[in-house]
Design an enzyme around this catalytic site. Structure first.
Site, PDB file in Angstrom:
ATOM      1  N   CYS A  40      78.290   8.423  31.099  1.00  0.00           N
ATOM      2  CA  CYS A  40      77.196   8.787  31.996  1.00  0.00           C
ATOM      3  C   CYS A  40      77.418  10.236  32.384  1.00  0.00           C
ATOM      4  O   CYS A  40      78.486  10.795  32.151  1.00  0.00           O
ATOM      5  CB  CYS A  40      77.236   7.923  33.250  1.00  0.00           C
ATOM      6  SG  CYS A  40      77.205   6.161  32.893  1.00  0.00           S
ATOM      7  N   ARG A  82      74.679  12.444  27.499  1.00  0.00           N
ATOM      8  CA  ARG A  82      75.725  11.475  27.831  1.00  0.00           C
ATOM      9  C   ARG A  82      75.162  10.088  28.129  1.00  0.00           C
ATOM     10  O   ARG A  82      75.914   9.115  28.269  1.00  0.00           O
ATOM     11  CB  ARG A  82      76.523  11.950  29.043  1.00  0.00           C
ATOM     12  CG  ARG A  82      77.179  13.292  28.862  1.00  0.00           C
ATOM     13  CD  ARG A  82      77.912  13.706  30.106  1.00  0.00           C
ATOM     14  NE  ARG A  82      78.996  12.797  30.380  1.00  0.00           N
ATOM     15  CZ  ARG A  82      80.195  12.867  29.824  1.00  0.00           C
ATOM     16  NH1 ARG A  82      80.461  13.827  28.975  1.00  0.00           N
ATOM     17  NH2 ARG A  82      81.117  11.999  30.118  1.00  0.00           N
ATOM     18  N   TRP A 128      74.369   5.600  30.995  1.00  0.00           N
ATOM     19  CA  TRP A 128      74.424   4.896  29.722  1.00  0.00           C
ATOM     20  C   TRP A 128      75.066   3.555  30.057  1.00  0.00           C
ATOM     21  O   TRP A 128      76.242   3.496  30.399  1.00  0.00           O
ATOM     22  CB  TRP A 128      75.261   5.676  28.726  1.00  0.00           C
ATOM     23  CG  TRP A 128      75.297   5.062  27.362  1.00  0.00           C
ATOM     24  CD1 TRP A 128      74.372   5.221  26.376  1.00  0.00           C
ATOM     25  CD2 TRP A 128      76.310   4.199  26.823  1.00  0.00           C
ATOM     26  NE1 TRP A 128      74.744   4.501  25.256  1.00  0.00           N
ATOM     27  CE2 TRP A 128      75.920   3.867  25.502  1.00  0.00           C
ATOM     28  CE3 TRP A 128      77.492   3.662  27.327  1.00  0.00           C
ATOM     29  CZ2 TRP A 128      76.679   3.040  24.684  1.00  0.00           C
ATOM     30  CZ3 TRP A 128      78.244   2.831  26.502  1.00  0.00           C
ATOM     31  CH2 TRP A 128      77.842   2.534  25.195  1.00  0.00           C
ATOM     32  N   ASN A 164      81.121   7.545  36.433  1.00  0.00           N
ATOM     33  CA  ASN A 164      81.124   7.521  34.972  1.00  0.00           C
ATOM     34  C   ASN A 164      82.448   6.908  34.548  1.00  0.00           C
ATOM     35  O   ASN A 164      83.496   7.432  34.910  1.00  0.00           O
ATOM     36  CB  ASN A 164      80.995   8.959  34.444  1.00  0.00           C
ATOM     37  CG  ASN A 164      81.309   9.067  32.966  1.00  0.00           C
ATOM     38  OD1 ASN A 164      81.042   8.141  32.206  1.00  0.00           O
ATOM     39  ND2 ASN A 164      81.857  10.185  32.546  1.00  0.00           N
ATOM     40  N   GLY A 165      82.397   5.804  33.807  1.00  0.00           N
ATOM     41  CA  GLY A 165      83.640   5.147  33.384  1.00  0.00           C
ATOM     42  C   GLY A 165      83.477   3.646  33.459  1.00  0.00           C
ATOM     43  O   GLY A 165      82.356   3.138  33.570  1.00  0.00           O
ATOM     44  N   GLU A 175      78.777  10.000   5.905  1.00  0.00           N
ATOM     45  CA  GLU A 175      78.172  10.790   6.982  1.00  0.00           C
ATOM     46  C   GLU A 175      76.640  10.827   6.834  1.00  0.00           C
ATOM     47  O   GLU A 175      75.906  10.723   7.821  1.00  0.00           O
ATOM     48  CB  GLU A 175      78.780  12.203   6.970  1.00  0.00           C
ATOM     49  CG  GLU A 175      78.191  13.192   7.958  1.00  0.00           C
ATOM     50  CD  GLU A 175      78.284  12.771   9.432  1.00  0.00           C
ATOM     51  OE1 GLU A 175      78.950  11.782   9.743  1.00  0.00           O
ATOM     52  OE2 GLU A 175      77.644  13.443  10.254  1.00  0.00           O
ATOM     53  N   LYS A 204      74.094   9.479   9.680  1.00  0.00           N
ATOM     54  CA  LYS A 204      73.047  10.321  10.285  1.00  0.00           C
ATOM     55  C   LYS A 204      71.715   9.597  10.230  1.00  0.00           C
ATOM     56  O   LYS A 204      70.969   9.567  11.199  1.00  0.00           O
ATOM     57  CB  LYS A 204      72.894  11.657   9.542  1.00  0.00           C
ATOM     58  CG  LYS A 204      73.869  12.753   9.789  1.00  0.00           C
ATOM     59  CD  LYS A 204      73.904  13.328  11.173  1.00  0.00           C
ATOM     60  CE  LYS A 204      74.742  12.519  12.100  1.00  0.00           C
ATOM     61  NZ  LYS A 204      76.138  12.833  12.271  1.00  0.00           N
ATOM     62  N   GLU A 214      71.585   6.435  12.628  1.00  0.00           N
ATOM     63  CA  GLU A 214      71.616   6.648  14.085  1.00  0.00           C
ATOM     64  C   GLU A 214      70.339   7.277  14.621  1.00  0.00           C
ATOM     65  O   GLU A 214      69.971   7.036  15.761  1.00  0.00           O
ATOM     66  CB  GLU A 214      72.858   7.417  14.528  1.00  0.00           C
ATOM     67  CG  GLU A 214      72.938   8.841  14.090  1.00  0.00           C
ATOM     68  CD  GLU A 214      74.257   9.495  14.475  1.00  0.00           C
ATOM     69  OE1 GLU A 214      74.877   9.085  15.454  1.00  0.00           O
ATOM     70  OE2 GLU A 214      74.651  10.438  13.779  1.00  0.00           O
ATOM     71  N   HIS A 262      80.619  -3.079  -7.522  1.00  0.00           N
ATOM     72  CA  HIS A 262      81.353  -4.250  -7.054  1.00  0.00           C
ATOM     73  C   HIS A 262      80.623  -4.993  -5.938  1.00  0.00           C
ATOM     74  O   HIS A 262      81.247  -5.712  -5.163  1.00  0.00           O
ATOM     75  CB  HIS A 262      82.758  -3.839  -6.606  1.00  0.00           C
ATOM     76  CG  HIS A 262      83.544  -3.189  -7.698  1.00  0.00           C
ATOM     77  ND1 HIS A 262      84.156  -3.892  -8.697  1.00  0.00           N
ATOM     78  CD2 HIS A 262      83.749  -1.878  -7.973  1.00  0.00           C
ATOM     79  CE1 HIS A 262      84.732  -3.057  -9.543  1.00  0.00           C
ATOM     80  NE2 HIS A 262      84.502  -1.821  -9.121  1.00  0.00           N
ATOM     81  N   LYS A 302      76.223  10.976  23.579  1.00  0.00           N
ATOM     82  CA  LYS A 302      76.950  12.008  22.837  1.00  0.00           C
ATOM     83  C   LYS A 302      78.455  11.814  22.929  1.00  0.00           C
ATOM     84  O   LYS A 302      79.173  11.983  21.962  1.00  0.00           O
ATOM     85  CB  LYS A 302      76.568  13.371  23.427  1.00  0.00           C
ATOM     86  CG  LYS A 302      77.245  14.535  22.747  1.00  0.00           C
ATOM     87  CD  LYS A 302      76.475  14.944  21.526  1.00  0.00           C
ATOM     88  CE  LYS A 302      77.178  16.009  20.738  1.00  0.00           C
ATOM     89  NZ  LYS A 302      76.941  15.796  19.290  1.00  0.00           N
TER      90      LYS A 302
HETATM   91  C1  F6R Z   1      77.549  10.712  15.192  1.00  0.00           C
HETATM   92  C2  F6R Z   1      78.331  11.073  16.352  1.00  0.00           C
HETATM   93  C3  F6R Z   1      79.446  10.183  16.767  1.00  0.00           C
HETATM   94  C4  F6R Z   1      80.660  11.022  17.180  1.00  0.00           C
HETATM   95  C5  F6R Z   1      81.758  10.123  17.748  1.00  0.00           C
HETATM   96  C6  F6R Z   1      83.002  10.910  18.090  1.00  0.00           C
HETATM   97  O1  F6R Z   1      76.573  11.660  14.930  1.00  0.00           O
HETATM   98  O2  F6R Z   1      78.085  12.056  16.982  1.00  0.00           O
HETATM   99  O3  F6R Z   1      79.786   9.286  15.758  1.00  0.00           O
HETATM  100  O4  F6R Z   1      81.113  11.732  16.079  1.00  0.00           O
HETATM  101  O5  F6R Z   1      81.285   9.479  18.898  1.00  0.00           O
HETATM  102  O6  F6R Z   1      82.735  11.902  19.020  1.00  0.00           O
HETATM  103  P1  F6R Z   1      83.729  13.106  19.260  1.00  0.00           P
HETATM  104  O7  F6R Z   1      83.757  13.917  18.015  1.00  0.00           O
HETATM  105  O8  F6R Z   1      83.153  13.855  20.423  1.00  0.00           O
HETATM  106  O9  F6R Z   1      85.059  12.509  19.558  1.00  0.00           O
END
Ligand code: F6R
Length: 610
Positions: free
Chosen positions: A2, A27, A74, A100-101, A483, A487, A490, A506, A605
């Site tokens: 959050c 966040r 969040w 937050n937590g 990756e 992308k 998500e 497989h 994020k």
């Molecule tokens: C995907 C994404 C997440 C972060 C993951 C780790 O686009 O952003 O999968 O990569 O939550 O976050 P960090 O790098 O901040 O530890």
């Protein structure tokens, strides 16, 4: 997960808090609220949904106050609704809390407080904290002491702030496991989850550490440990600018961040390459580089996109350093009592530097005395501060929830570490120089790939209604396939899977029919012939082939339904280029589906809860 903001001074706090919350929406954004103190009276305004809805509500209420706290949520415990939104109040509405937590023992505390006669309004874990504080105050303890006593009964993580209508001269803030900073102004002070929320007002920042509790007044702040010991905190001037955290004329942060990768990648390598010596210079590793080069084993630990970067790092280290390298999900690593020897090096990769699992894994590895290195984007973040040494990626603030430029920055830093250590081991000067030369050409090659944006948008248009996608790559480009799939899922909510191209036979090949788009990452490297065979296999089953190939590759045009042609480079650096078309593809598919790419559903994020 959050975002929290607070202000105390002589201005109206509402615009300050709303501006800060908007910066922190990455966040979490499922509900938002503010609490203010108005001449001895206190008021909370909150609602489900984004900060912009809260803003409308506040405009209608015409509230003004010089002290207040705000929160963007969040959800972890309790669904996203107005009741569960923060701030949470005590029984008579004199104390407000934003948190937050996660409070792990909240059920036990709730039972105990109910027994004492407290009633709960929300389903959140956070609410127990404010009642617990009140219960200590009722037993005759002062405000600050009651916060301290309450927090010492709490298990879990918090970055929190509390205001008290009976003592409206201060905000009390505390941290354990969730980020918290104080912004120092002229006769006004701020608190926030991170610097981006405050940069419009001050660059003078105090990083609050775990186990610290701070009383923030308009003209001073007093920091203590949770055990009530006095501590001196340094005020640090940060270099982040407002322009860096604005959209810069782009419709979304995500496209801005994709389109600026020629610059962010340049910034990640700027001043770090030494052509004459065919090596890299990474100041943050100066004191540990010999120990790193002598490691018996390297482990790279991370989550999500950063974990994909780690997988690319494994290929780099094993090819050039010949040191056995393993990649671990941070969340798995810490819970299985990992075998760590003192001559191991563990590298933690995290854009935010605040990911709870990564941080916990780092602390576990430090306990076991391995050399712990951090690769982070956010300067001053927890992973950066707690590692023995490390390298910043300098990609600039990444606001879009889906990570793009941080990923390419992470790849650059991993390649720089590889070059530096390989030259300390057995890489020749001539080979080192070739790598430096290739590095120098990367920003221009990225610029060329970004010019393919319109072509990729057209491809996205043809596939916006697809239900599934497969992404296939080999060697260095297998993590890129993962990756690309991440992308897409998500931000577009289309199911996608990344696989090593040969593994497709497989199992996943059973999914392939004329409705299945298959993205191949097929640069001309040593795996090229094999990947061409894999493309043939998909073609034979009528899958739709989108190939990311090199500019000089004409063979692939015959096989693929769509080709995106990108410049060549050496294998180690290729993922920095091949991932960019995949970022653009995911972006355009999501935009064409009318989705919010910067704030995809259910995501945040920075995952600061386990
Ligand atoms: C995907 C994404 C997440 C972060 C993951 C780790 O686009 O952003 O999968 O990569 O939550 O976050 P960090 O790098 O901040 O530890």
């Amino acid at each position: 997960m959050c975002g929290i903001v607070g202000y105390i001074g002589s201005k109206n706090c509402i615009p300050v808090i709303l501006g800060g919350l908007k910066r922190l929406e990455y966040r979490g954004y499922d509900s938002a609220g503010v609490g203010v103190l108005l001449n001895g009276v206190s008021k909370i305004v909150k609602n489900k949904g984004k900060v912009s809805l809260l803003e409308k509500k506040l405009e209608a209420d015409k509230i003004e106050s010089t002290i207040g706290i705000g929160h963007t949520r969040w959800a972890t415990h309790g669904e996203p609704n107005e009741i569960n939104a923060h701030p949470h109040a005590n029984q008579d509405g004199t104390l407000f809390l934003i948190h937050n937590g996660i409070i792990e023992n909240y059920q036990t505390l709730k039972k105990q407080l109910r027994h004492e006669g407290y009633t709960f309004r929300s389903d959140t874990d956070s609410e127990v904290i404010i009642h617990l504080i009140e219960s200590f105050m009722k037993k005759g303890n002062a405000f600050q002491k009651s916060v301290r006593l309450a927090l010492s009964e709490v298990d879990g993580t918090y970055g929190l702030a509390i205001i008290n209508s009976k003592e409206p001269d201060r905000i009390i803030a505390a941290r354990k496991g969730s980020p918290l900073v104080i912004g120092v102004g002229e006769k006004e002070n701020y608190i926030a989850s991170d610097v981006s929320a405050l940069i419009a007002h001050t660059k003078n920042i105090v990083y609050v550490e775990d186990g610290e509790i701070v009383e923030v007044y308009a003209d001073k702040f007093v920091a203590k440990t949770i055990l009530d010991e006095d501590i001196e905190k340094d005020v640090i001037e940060v270099s982040m600018t407002l322009e860096e955290i604005d959209k810069g004329g782009h419709p979304t942060f995500m496209i801005k961040e994709i389109m600026e990768q020629h610059e962010s990648v340049f910034n990640s390598m700027r001043g770090r390459l030494i052509m004459d010596e065919g090596t890299a210079k990474l100041g943050g590793l100066d004191t540990v580089v010999d120990r790193l080069a002598a490691s018996k084993r390297i482990v790279i630990s991370a989550c999500g996109t950063s974990w994909h970067a780690a997988l690319v790092g494994e290929y780099m280290f094993e090819q050039f350093l010949r040191i056995p390298t393993e990649v671990e999900y941070a969340s798995e690593f810490r819970y299985r009592n990992p075998i760590i020897q003192p001559d191991d090096t563990i590298i933690f990769i995290s854009q935010s530097g605040e990911t709870a699992d990564t941080l916990a894994a780092l602390r576990e590895a430090k306990r076991k005395r391995a050399l712990c290195l951090g690769v982070c984007n956010v300067v001053g973040s927890s992973v950066a501060r707690e590692s023995d040494a490390g390298v910043y990626i300098h990609a600039g603030p990444e606001i879009g929830v889906a990570s793009t430029k941080a990923f390419t920055g992470q790849l650059v830093v991993l390649a720089l570490i590889t070059l530096l250590v390989a030259r300390k081991r057995d890489l020749s000067l001539a080979d080192g120089k070739k790598i430096v030369e290739e590095f120098n050409s990367i920003p221009d090659k990225i610029r060329k790939i970004l010019e393919l944006n319109d072509q990729i948008e057209r491809i996205a248009n043809d596939f916006k209604n697809a239900k599934n996608f497969l992404y296939l790559g080999r060697g260095y480009n297998f993590p890129v396939a993962l990756e690309g799939a991440l992308k897409l899922k998500e931000i577009s909510y289309i199911h996608a899977e990344g696989y090593p191209a040969a593994e497709m036979k497989h199992g996943p090949i059973a999914l392939v029919d004329e409705n299945m788009p298959v993205v191949f990452i097929a640069p001309k490297d040593s795996t090229y012939d094999k990947i061409i065979s894999n493309i043939e296999e998909i073609r034979a089953r009528k899958g739709k082939i989108i190939a990311i190939a090199n500019e000089n590759d004409s063979e692939i045009d015959r096989l693929a339904d769509y080709t995106v042609k990108i410049p060549e480079t050496i294998r180690m650096l290729m993922p920095i280029l091949t991932v960019i078309p995949l970022q653009l593809l995911a972006y355009h598919v999501a935009v064409k589906k009318g989705l919010n790419v910067d704030q995809p559903r259910n995501l945040a994020k920075s995952v600061t809860v386990e």
